[in-house]
Design a protein around this motif. Structure first.
Motif, PDB file in Angstrom:
ATOM      1  N   ALA A   1      46.222  86.135  14.915  1.00  0.00           N
ATOM      2  CA  ALA A   1      46.786  87.415  14.352  1.00  0.00           C
ATOM      3  C   ALA A   1      46.722  86.945  12.752  1.00  0.00           C
ATOM      4  N   LEU A   2      46.892  85.558  12.320  1.00  0.00           N
ATOM      5  CA  LEU A   2      47.078  84.998  11.016  1.00  0.00           C
ATOM      6  C   LEU A   2      45.738  85.137  10.504  1.00  0.00           C
ATOM      7  N   ASP A   3      44.658  85.114  11.386  1.00  0.00           N
ATOM      8  CA  ASP A   3      43.200  85.015  10.842  1.00  0.00           C
ATOM      9  C   ASP A   3      42.847  83.582  10.580  1.00  0.00           C
ATOM     10  N   ASP A   4      43.482  82.656  11.402  1.00  0.00           N
ATOM     11  CA  ASP A   4      43.378  81.225  11.119  1.00  0.00           C
ATOM     12  C   ASP A   4      42.514  80.447  11.907  1.00  0.00           C
ATOM     13  N   SER A   5      41.092  80.693  11.959  1.00  0.00           N
ATOM     14  CA  SER A   5      40.034  80.292  12.930  1.00  0.00           C
ATOM     15  C   SER A   5      39.955  78.737  13.103  1.00  0.00           C
ATOM     16  N   ALA A   6      40.395  78.055  11.936  1.00  0.00           N
ATOM     17  CA  ALA A   6      40.496  76.521  12.106  1.00  0.00           C
ATOM     18  C   ALA A   6      41.734  76.122  13.040  1.00  0.00           C
ATOM     19  N   ALA A   7      42.691  76.857  12.805  1.00  0.00           N
ATOM     20  CA  ALA A   7      43.880  76.624  13.742  1.00  0.00           C
ATOM     21  C   ALA A   7      43.469  76.817  15.277  1.00  0.00           C
ATOM     22  N   VAL A   8      42.966  77.985  15.421  1.00  0.00           N
ATOM     23  CA  VAL A   8      42.648  78.260  16.552  1.00  0.00           C
ATOM     24  C   VAL A   8      41.923  77.253  17.372  1.00  0.00           C
ATOM     25  N   ARG A   9      40.958  76.974  16.693  1.00  0.00           N
ATOM     26  CA  ARG A   9      39.843  75.951  17.439  1.00  0.00           C
ATOM     27  C   ARG A   9      40.707  74.440  17.606  1.00  0.00           C
ATOM     28  N   ARG A  10      41.555  74.154  16.648  1.00  0.00           N
ATOM     29  CA  ARG A  10      42.290  72.927  16.927  1.00  0.00           C
ATOM     30  C   ARG A  10      43.129  73.238  17.996  1.00  0.00           C
ATOM     31  N   ARG A  11      43.505  74.207  18.166  1.00  0.00           N
ATOM     32  CA  ARG A  11      44.649  74.665  19.255  1.00  0.00           C
ATOM     33  C   ARG A  11      43.879  74.434  20.518  1.00  0.00           C
TER      34      ARG A  11
ATOM     35  N   ALA B   1      43.031  70.993  21.550  1.00  0.00           N
ATOM     36  CA  ALA B   1      43.933  69.909  21.811  1.00  0.00           C
ATOM     37  C   ALA B   1      44.759  70.377  22.890  1.00  0.00           C
ATOM     38  N   GLN B   2      45.081  71.570  23.130  1.00  0.00           N
ATOM     39  CA  GLN B   2      46.018  72.041  24.273  1.00  0.00           C
ATOM     40  C   GLN B   2      45.726  72.793  25.253  1.00  0.00           C
ATOM     41  N   LEU B   3      44.337  73.380  25.098  1.00  0.00           N
ATOM     42  CA  LEU B   3      44.038  74.481  26.098  1.00  0.00           C
ATOM     43  C   LEU B   3      42.499  74.349  26.677  1.00  0.00           C
ATOM     44  N   ALA B   4      41.616  73.306  26.264  1.00  0.00           N
ATOM     45  CA  ALA B   4      40.403  72.802  26.690  1.00  0.00           C
ATOM     46  C   ALA B   4      40.638  72.310  28.298  1.00  0.00           C
ATOM     47  N   PRO B   5      39.521  72.425  29.117  1.00  0.00           N
ATOM     48  CA  PRO B   5      39.467  71.800  30.475  1.00  0.00           C
ATOM     49  C   PRO B   5      39.683  70.251  30.287  1.00  0.00           C
TER      50      PRO B   5
ATOM     51  N   VAL C   1      43.110  82.267  33.080  1.00  0.00           N
ATOM     52  CA  VAL C   1      43.990  83.115  32.562  1.00  0.00           C
ATOM     53  C   VAL C   1      44.234  82.878  30.902  1.00  0.00           C
ATOM     54  N   ASP C   2      44.756  81.725  30.458  1.00  0.00           N
ATOM     55  CA  ASP C   2      44.966  81.192  29.095  1.00  0.00           C
ATOM     56  C   ASP C   2      43.524  80.861  28.220  1.00  0.00           C
ATOM     57  N   SER C   3      42.922  79.803  28.734  1.00  0.00           N
ATOM     58  CA  SER C   3      41.996  79.280  28.054  1.00  0.00           C
ATOM     59  C   SER C   3      40.841  80.022  27.695  1.00  0.00           C
ATOM     60  N   GLY C   4      40.323  80.512  28.979  1.00  0.00           N
ATOM     61  CA  GLY C   4      39.087  81.463  29.098  1.00  0.00           C
ATOM     62  C   GLY C   4      39.410  82.809  28.264  1.00  0.00           C
ATOM     63  N   SER C   5      40.438  83.384  28.362  1.00  0.00           N
ATOM     64  CA  SER C   5      40.531  84.799  27.726  1.00  0.00           C
ATOM     65  C   SER C   5      41.063  84.483  26.228  1.00  0.00           C
TER      66      SER C   5
ATOM     67  N   VAL D   1      30.929  80.131  22.843  1.00  0.00           N
ATOM     68  CA  VAL D   1      32.080  79.654  23.123  1.00  0.00           C
ATOM     69  C   VAL D   1      32.150  78.717  24.160  1.00  0.00           C
ATOM     70  N   PRO D   2      32.719  77.858  24.357  1.00  0.00           N
ATOM     71  CA  PRO D   2      32.451  76.683  25.511  1.00  0.00           C
ATOM     72  C   PRO D   2      33.431  77.202  26.704  1.00  0.00           C
ATOM     73  N   VAL D   3      32.999  78.229  27.362  1.00  0.00           N
ATOM     74  CA  VAL D   3      33.539  78.731  28.340  1.00  0.00           C
ATOM     75  C   VAL D   3      33.020  78.067  29.701  1.00  0.00           C
ATOM     76  N   GLU D   4      31.956  77.595  29.803  1.00  0.00           N
ATOM     77  CA  GLU D   4      31.392  76.936  30.909  1.00  0.00           C
ATOM     78  C   GLU D   4      32.267  76.000  31.614  1.00  0.00           C
ATOM     79  N   GLY D   5      33.175  75.044  30.770  1.00  0.00           N
ATOM     80  CA  GLY D   5      33.894  74.051  31.110  1.00  0.00           C
ATOM     81  C   GLY D   5      35.140  74.580  31.826  1.00  0.00           C
ATOM     82  N   VAL D   6      35.466  75.763  31.214  1.00  0.00           N
ATOM     83  CA  VAL D   6      36.483  76.588  31.889  1.00  0.00           C
ATOM     84  C   VAL D   6      36.336  77.044  33.411  1.00  0.00           C
ATOM     85  N   LEU D   7      35.194  77.607  33.450  1.00  0.00           N
ATOM     86  CA  LEU D   7      34.667  78.011  35.113  1.00  0.00           C
ATOM     87  C   LEU D   7      34.522  76.844  35.876  1.00  0.00           C
ATOM     88  N   ASP D   8      34.245  75.665  35.300  1.00  0.00           N
ATOM     89  CA  ASP D   8      34.205  74.573  36.161  1.00  0.00           C
ATOM     90  C   ASP D   8      35.369  74.119  36.865  1.00  0.00           C
ATOM     91  N   ALA D   9      36.463  74.542  35.880  1.00  0.00           N
ATOM     92  CA  ALA D   9      37.844  73.840  36.318  1.00  0.00           C
ATOM     93  C   ALA D   9      38.408  74.801  37.293  1.00  0.00           C
TER      94      ALA D   9
END
Length: 901
Positions: free
Chosen positions: A714-724, A727-731, A741-745, A760-768
């Protein structure tokens, strides 16, 4: 307690005795008497030939009548992860399963049940003082017991069909399963198998080889029928069968089988449907009618009822086609030594076969003492046992042996084959495991007085509700409940500790089953549920019985875990389980565990609640039982924000957190308050701080991280979204449904906001995530997120498979997910105007899938993207202005400004 025989029947009895005595805290000395080197295998499962397969599918071979999937799960955990209920496992694997299950039961019972193995045979039994029984052993020892179970299995046959010229020959194998029985058969020797049942089939597979002919003969010349490759469900028989006279019964069964074959293209579902009725039907016959059945109907019944595994049938068919296996109808009338050292065997009809060996495959004897067993022979001679109907097996009262006076007062039981005269069908595992449970119950029921006396005042949980357990287990349960109501990790470990301390603690088992089913905990859900149901029958008050019933309905009402397998927000629930849960809370409003299940926040799916009013009513009705407790206030805060009462929800959430800073429900409510009010910077800072502090032990940290990422979007902070995300939502950080529900969406939303450029690196999400959870989900909420992830991956075929599944699923999937998949297919095909029209039409019904408005917003983000790509700036502008009227968002302001350009 003494169990004579440690094959399948003895092992099943021993398992039930160990587990039931442990649940009841009844001290027990258990003696297993059997000369075999390993318990559990017996004759049937000691084979090491891989071609010898069970003739009952995996789904019917569990040790436990109330946990049918236990054997399949054991196979999955022991090297066969893809095994299905309809597969036919090798028999030696089942022997390993029995031995392992018994071993685990003995270990778990340590401290309550002491188990000894005596590697010898029982040769006799007699009454001794005090109503006890004394077993005499072949090694000269004795065992005196309060109860004895004769689990000796089928009696050996007497081969009374064999002519004198055969019984006196060293080329006649009377007991083919004895160790080394076939060792002398040379590769070039032809063999005659007398009998064409399952024993003959097994031996034909062992003996089959090029250059040898295996003959098989029986009066009918019929081999067992094969099981179907794709079995159909059993078809129940007409309900009036049990009251029909025998002559009418035969005709009625034939009509039933014929009708089933016409309707389903297969006769097998009729035989499978008839199976549970056989004992009742058999007991309703007179001895004359039973004799008529044996003479006229037993062979066709056995041929169709006791079937071959499909792989076995295929091997037999190949051997017959190659003429290596030849089947004859007739009987052996004579035998004489052959010129080459073999045997010349005469068959009825004048045919003669020249073979090297003759093997008795006619199966077990029908009399209990048919094989000359001194134990059974002595019991019958002494009047401690009497033959059953037609002299088959022995007479019992529910497994307790009757004596010559017609009484059954001794603590002397049997099961399985010795009861065949009474039940006819009693030799397969599905029947024996039920009998084992009944025998264990009957043996232990007189010992109830030996159980440790319960304390007068039971311990309670932290909300004051009594617990049917001892103090130490109650402490562990309170720890687990505390973690559940705060939404913190390691609740399952605490409940597991409670059940270790008290294996008969029903609430502990029920809590484990629920956390495994809805919370994604590493729990054998079916076993935990079965333990809960067993335990609550033996020791549980009205509230505990009601709670176990609620858990049972929630689990058994769904074939696969609900959408909230790792904690979604308010996914729609099932009606039967919901009704039970609501009724439970009306009677026991102070049951915090049940209330946490019912109110859809983050930990559980909640009740089926499409408009929010039901959850509100539940919270309001239960309020007097909590007196303002922070847990109840946390739930109320979440409900209020769902109603749109943002300010009140924020006040309630802060009040709850002031008392309990770790309350995950209150934190979740406040996260929504910050997002919906547009307080993105304050919300990000506060929630990020909580995650690093009181939230370190939160069980759904990934979902809280997703909420922080929404603020950053919402803050339009793309760098922060990627870091988040990394760091916390990747497979690796997140798995299972939570990843979907969280990482993929989040990835898809970031792309739709043009916040994440490139692929977007969604293949790893589907593999998980398990593939069936994506393409064959059990709820519309999971299906929505599966569709989003598949669209992000560009997997159009999988998206279409999901759409096909949804078309045959529940009404919400049919009416919401199917058109959603169609809209997303248009997105992948870049038909933007079509996608926009379809997505816009979906928005009013989207709430039906469950979850929060923030979660469902992913569809609205896709609509915005499609409108812009379609060049429909006016509609995109109106949508963005409506969003900005609800809450501030630098992202939406930037997109609105961009529309002018």
């Amino acid at each position: 307690m003494a169990v004579v025989g440690a094959g399948a029947a003895g092992a099943l009895v021993a398992v039930q005795l160990c587990e039931t005595a442990t649940r009841r805290r009844t001290p027990l000395d258990l003696v297993l008497v059997d000369p075999a080197p390993e318990a559990g295998r017996g004759t049937a499962y000691a084979t090491e030939v891989p071609e010898h397969r069970l003739n009952v599918p995996v789904g019917g071979m569990s040790c436990y009548p109330d946990d049918p999937g236990h054997f399949r799960r054991w196979l999955c955990a022991h090297g066969e992860p893809t095994v299905r209920d309809t597969d036919f496992a090798p028999r030696h694997r089942y022997g390993s399963y029995l031995a392992d299950t018994l071993g685990r039961a003995i270990i778990a019972a340590h401290g309550t049940v002491a188990v000894r193995r005596l590697r010898t045979r029982a040769t006799g039994l007699a009454d001794v003082s005090g109503g006890r029984l004394e077993l005499r052993l072949a090694d000269g020892g004795t065992v005196t017991a309060d109860g004895v179970v004769l689990a000796t299995g089928p009696a050996a046959g007497r081969a009374d069909w064999a002519p004198d010229g055969l019984t006196g020959s060293d080329r006649f194998v009377a007991r083919p399963w004895a160790p080394g029985a076939l060792a002398a058969v040379s590769p070039s020797d032809d063999v005659l198998l007398v009998g064409t049942g399952l024993t003959a089939v097994d031996l034909a597979l062992v003996l089959d080889r090029p250059g040898r002919t295996v003959h098989a003969v029986s009066r009918s010349g019929l081999l067992p029928q094969p099981h179907a490759l794709a079995p159909l469900p059993a078809v129940p028989p007409p309900p009036d069968l049990a009251v029909l006279p025998f002559s009418d019964l035969r005709r009625a069964v034939l009509r039933y089988v014929s009708a089933t074959r016409r309707a389903h293209g297969d006769w097998r579902p009729a035989f499978d449907g008839l199976r549970p009725w056989i004992g009742q039907l058999w007991q309703g016959l007179t001895d004359e009618e039973r004799a008529e059945f044996l003479g006229r109907d037993a062979t066709p019944w056995n041929v169709h009822r006791h079937r071959m595994a499909p792989a076995t049938a295929e091997a037999v068919a190949r051997a017959r086609a190659a003429r290596r296996l030849r089947v004859h109808a007739g009987r052996v009338t004579g035998a004489a030594p052959g010129e080459d050292g073999g045997l010349a065997v005469s068959l009825s009809g004048g045919r003669e076969l020249r073979v090297g060996w003759v093997v008795d495959c006619t199966g077990p004897g029908l009399r209990a003492d048919a094989g000359g067993d001194p134990l059974w022979g002595g019991l019958l001679d002494d009047g401690l046992a009497v033959p059953g109907p037609l002299g088959i097996g022995v007479a019992t009262d529910g497994g307790r042996l009757r004596d010559a006076r017609g009484r059954g007062g001794r603590p002397l039981f049997t099961l399985g084959s010795p009861r065949r005269g009474e039940l006819w069908e009693t030799t397969a595992i599905p029947e024996i495991r039920a009998q084992a449970k009944e025998v264990a119950e009957a043996l232990l029921s007189p010992l109830g007085g030996r159980t440790a006396r319960p304390v007068r005042r039971r311990p309670t949980d932290q909300f004051g509700l009594p617990l049917s357990t001892h103090a130490a287990a109650a402490v562990a349960f309170r720890s687990g409940l505390g973690r559940v109501v705060t939404v913190r990790a390691k609740a399952a470990e605490a409940f597991a500790r409670a059940t270790e301390l008290d294996p008969g603690f029903a609430l502990g088992h029920a809590a484990l089953a629920l956390l495994g089913h809805e919370g994604g905990a590493d729990v054998d859900v079916a076993r935990a549920l079965a333990d809960a149901r067993r335990s609550v029958r033996e020791r549980g008050d009205e509230r505990e019985r009601s709670f176990v019933d609620v858990v049972t309905r929630r689990i058994l009402g769904h074939e696969t875990p609900r959408a909230s397998t790792t904690g979604t927000e308010g996914a729609a629930g099932g009606s039967d389980g919901d009704r039970a849960l609501i009724g439970h809370l009306e009677r026991f409003p102070g049951d915090a565990f049940a209330l946490g299940i019912a109110v859809p926040t983050i930990a559980f799916a909640g009740v089926g609640d499409l408009d929010g009013t039901l959850a509100l009513r539940l919270v309001e009705r239960t309020a007097p039982a909590y007196g303002g407790h922070w847990f109840h206030t946390s739930l109320l805060a979440f409900v209020r924000q769902e109603q749109g009462l943002i300010d009140e929800a924020g006040d309630l959430a802060r009040a709850a957190l002031a008392e309990e800073p770790a309350s995950g429900h209150a934190v979740h409510a406040l996260a929504h308050v910050h997002y919906e009010s547009g307080a993105h910077r304050a919300g990000r800072e506060w929630l990020d701080g909580w995650i690093g502090g009181h939230g370190r032990g939160a069980v759904h940290r990934a979902h809280f991280s997703w909420h922080v990422a929404l603020h950053e979007l919402a803050l339009d902070d793309s760098a922060a979204v990627r870091r988040r995300w990394f760091a916390q939502l990747a497979p690796g950080q997140v798995g299972g449904v939570r990843a979907l529900v969280d990482s993929g969406s989040l990835l898809w939303r970031a792309r739709m906001c043009r916040n994440w450029t490139g692929r977007v690196p969604v293949e790893g999400v589907l593999d998980a995530v398990e593939r069936d959870l994506v393409e064959r989900p059990s709820t519309a909420f999971t299906a929505l997120h599966g569709a989003v992830a598949l669209t992000a991956a560009g997997d159009l075929p999988a998206l279409r498979r999901l759409r096909a599944h949804a078309a045959g699923a529940d009404p919400v999937q049919r009416e919401v997910v199917v058109p959603l998949c169609g809209a997303l297919e248009a997105v992948l095909e870049e038909e933007w105007a079509t996608a926009a029209e379809r997505l816009d039409a979906l928005l009013p019904s989207l709430r039906r899938v469950g979850g929060s408005a923030a979660q469902r917003e992913v569809v609205e983000e896709t609509l915005l993207y499609a409108l812009v790509e379609a060049g429909d700036s006016d509609r995109a502008r109106r949508l963005l202005e409506e969003r900005l009227d609800r809450r501030a968002s630098p992202l939406d302001q930037r997109r609105l400004a961009g529309l002018g350009a």
